[in-house]
Scaffold this motif. Structure first.
Motif, PDB file in Angstrom:
ATOM      1  N   VAL A  91       0.981  -1.315   0.185  1.00 36.73           N
ATOM      2  CA  VAL A  91      -0.001  -0.036  -0.249  1.00 36.73           C
ATOM      3  C   VAL A  91       1.031   1.232   0.095  1.00 36.73           C
ATOM      4  CG1 VAL A  91      -1.762   1.129   1.277  1.00 36.73           C
ATOM      5  CG2 VAL A  91      -1.804  -1.265   1.212  1.00 36.73           C
ATOM      6  N   THR A  92       0.671   2.126  -1.109  1.00 33.72           N
ATOM      7  CA  THR A  92       1.397   3.197  -0.995  1.00 33.72           C
ATOM      8  C   THR A  92       0.615   4.513  -0.915  1.00 33.72           C
ATOM      9  OG1 THR A  92       3.250   2.101  -2.323  1.00 33.72           O
ATOM     10  CG2 THR A  92       3.011   4.552  -2.423  1.00 33.72           C
ATOM     11  N   GLU A  93       0.638   5.598  -0.431  1.00 30.50           N
ATOM     12  CA  GLU A  93      -0.159   6.712  -0.588  1.00 30.50           C
ATOM     13  C   GLU A  93       0.325   7.579  -1.726  1.00 30.50           C
ATOM     14  OE1 GLU A  93      -2.729   7.291   1.281  1.00 30.50           O
ATOM     15  OE2 GLU A  93      -2.557   5.317   2.531  1.00 30.50           O
ATOM     16  N   VAL A  94      -0.781   7.901  -2.563  1.00 33.34           N
ATOM     17  CA  VAL A  94      -0.467   8.812  -3.853  1.00 33.34           C
ATOM     18  C   VAL A  94      -1.521   9.916  -3.817  1.00 33.34           C
ATOM     19  CG1 VAL A  94       0.627   7.216  -5.379  1.00 33.34           C
ATOM     20  CG2 VAL A  94      -1.552   6.950  -5.199  1.00 33.34           C
ATOM     21  N   PRO A  95      -1.477  11.068  -2.940  1.00 35.31           N
ATOM     22  CA  PRO A  95      -2.448  11.822  -2.790  1.00 35.31           C
ATOM     23  C   PRO A  95      -2.602  12.595  -4.142  1.00 35.31           C
ATOM     24  CG  PRO A  95      -0.365  12.747  -1.431  1.00 35.31           C
ATOM     25  CD  PRO A  95      -0.236  11.242  -2.034  1.00 35.31           C
TER      26      PRO A  95
END
Length: 561
Positions: free
Chosen positions: A267-271
């Motif tokens: 899981v990677t945050e890509v705002p």
């Protein structure tokens, strides 16, 4: 003369299609050096070497091998045939059983030793390649780049890196599509069903993913697998990768998805890729959970039914769910008519996405009665039967005459070829032979084998047609209809009836609620089926069979019911 079958394959769209011709060319050169004759060529383009189950070329080769069309199979290398160890062993066994040998340019004649060692090496290569690919994708995802295909709402960023190479995996928000995504979530959270949302989008001409029509399943997806609009966490700026993996079913060769445990997800945050806010996402998920609770009973029953069907080894040969399943076509859009709730047939395109205006439905029992009546009274009415018989006899006679004429010409050519072979043999025995004469002798011998094989096929004689064929047909259909009411005979009778029908078209009639039904059947098939005097449908039904290839030269006959 050794007859050889050539096989070639290239495995992906990134390879050139010329690879097939290159493989066949070098194989032909080897055939010429060995003094063999090419009997057939087979190939599979842009298909993986991981399994040969779904490859039409290799399946056709196996079928022809059983018929004795050649003596040897030749390929460039063993991994061109398959990289799957079990597949290579299976192919080797089938060829040996048929009395054939397998050669490759790289390994020579293939033996059990090659199958074991080379198959293991190829299997390890595939495993290592998969591991390297997975590792590379993981590294890309952990840096915030996409690890898979492009989903709705985003565009691919095309640019070059500092090293001059294309940068892969970067995405940017497509604002036009993002507005559609927000609309879908707002409507769903407000209580609008996915089917209604899909119909509205189609009515307004909004293109769906990949330019296709919207469907409720596109929006609903699968919650646990994270598929579908309403489960795509990328819309809230969270990139989830490795949620599921794919394994190949050894029976079918098709990929089957398996859900990975949550601790294996990346899981990677890509705002920068967020499209909807957390409030709207939570509202949509809350309604999704409420619907799951409301429909928990039916969902569990359906899943249990699917599980039971999958566990049944006879499922692969399951019969159609109703007498006319798969034969019904909508006259407006050409899509299938399917059995829906309350035992009524309806247009699938109208039901799924509203792309068809045909909203008419018809009870299953009423439609089956109309079809059986049409088979009995219209498709083989006396005038139709008389014309069908006349055309059947004329066409069969024409084909028989053409076959006999062709046979005479081939027999004359065979005699000429035999004399030419004798003349060349006489020259060679007298010491006047040359390489050119030997090459010509091989050509003549190959042509002699081909002519002998064609002449060995017995011409089809004119079949006898019963003078009361229409009456016999009506009687058979009536007895089949009766057999449908007897559980022990229903399946066999239904199969016989389905074999008489090519398609059934349902079109809205001029009156409200009216459906016009057109029955299309192959008259040649009906004549052949009726001529099977030994069959007694409805009386044990033993021996009921329907020829689906008989009746040369017949156009399908269509009648309104």
């Amino acid at each position: 003369m050794t007859r050889v079958a050539l096989y070639a394959r290239y495995s992906s769209d990134t390879q050139s299609a010329a690879s097939i011709e290159d493989q066949l060319r070098i194989c032909r050169e080897h055939v010429g050096r060995e003094g063999w004759t090419v009997a057939a060529c087979y190939h599979d383009a842009a298909l993986s070497g991981a399994s040969m189950v779904l490859r039409p070329g290799i399946q056709t080769l196996l079928a022809d091998a059983r018929c004795g069309r050649f003596d040897v199979v030749l390929a460039e290398a063993l991994d061109r045939v398959s990289r799957d160890q079990a597949d290579v062993a299976t192919l080797f066994k089938h060829l040996r059983f048929a009395g054939l040998r397998l050669f490759t340019l790289a390994e020579g004649e293939i033996s059990e030793l090659h199958v074991g060692l080379k198959g293991t090496m190829n299997a390890l290569f595939l495993k290592d390649l998969a591991a390297k690919t997975h590792r590379g994708l993981r590294g890309r995802v952990e840096t915030g780049k996409a690890g898979g295909g492009l989903c709705y709402g985003y565009d691919v960023v095309k640019r070059l890196g500092s090293d001059g190479e294309p940068v892969r995996g970067e995405r940017t928000v497509n604002e036009a599509q993002a507005a559609v995504v927000r609309r879908v979530f707002r409507d769903f959270a407000a209580g609008v069903s996915p089917r209604t949302i899909a119909r509205r989008l189609n009515d307004e001409g909004v293109p769906g993913p990949d330019g296709t029509l919207w469907t409720d399943s596109t929006l609903r997806g699968h919650a646990k697998r994270g598929t579908g609009f309403l489960n795509n966490e990328l819309y809230i700026g969270r990139l989830v990768w490795n949620r599921q993996r794919y394994v190949k079913d050894p029976t079918t060769g098709k990929r089957v998805s398996r859900i990975n445990p949550p601790n294996a997800w990346i899981v990677t945050e890509v705002p920068e890729l967020r499209i909807i806010d957390d409030t709207l996402w939570r509202a949509a998920k809350a309604r999704q959970e409420a619907l799951a609770i409301t429909h928990a009973g039916p969902i569990a029953a359906v899943r249990a039914a699917f599980a039971a069907r999958a566990a049944n080894p006879l499922n692969a040969a399951h019969r159609p769910r109703s007498l006319l399943s798969g034969l019904l076509v909508c006259g407006c859009c050409g899509g299938p008519y399917v059995l829906r709730g309350q035992g009524r047939y309806g247009c699938s395109q109208h039901l799924m996405n509203g792309s068809c205006t045909n909203s008419r439905t018809i009870p299953r029992t009423a439609l089956e009665e109309r079809v059986l009546a049409g088979l009995k009274h219209k498709l083989m009415a006396p005038d139709v039967a008389a014309e069908a018989i006349r055309a059947y006899v004329e066409e069969t006679n024409r084909l028989n005459h053409a076959r006999r004429a062709s046979g005479e010409a081939e027999r004359r050519e065979l005699a000429q070829v035999a004399r030419a072979i004798q003349d060349i043999m006489a020259l060679i025995e007298s010491g006047a032979g040359s390489r050119t004469l030997v090459a010509r002798l091989r050509e003549l011998e190959a042509r002699e084998d081909e002519l002998n094989a064609r002449l060995a096929q017995v011409p089809v004689d004119l079949p006898d047609v019963h003078p009361n064929i229409a009456e016999l047909y009506a009687r058979k259909v009536a007895r089949l209809a009766e057999a449908l009411n007897r559980p022990e005979e229903r399946d066999e009778a239904a199969d016989a009836i389905r074999g008489l029908i090519e398609r059934i078209t349902l079109t809205p009639g001029p009156k409200r609620g009216r459906l016009d039904v057109e029955l299309c059947g192959e008259l040649g098939t009906l004549l052949e089926w009726t001529a099977q005097k030994q069959n007694t449908p409805g009386a044990g039904l033993a021996g009921v069979s329907v020829s689906v290839v008989a009746g040369a030269g017949f156009e399908p006959a269509t009648f309104r019911l």
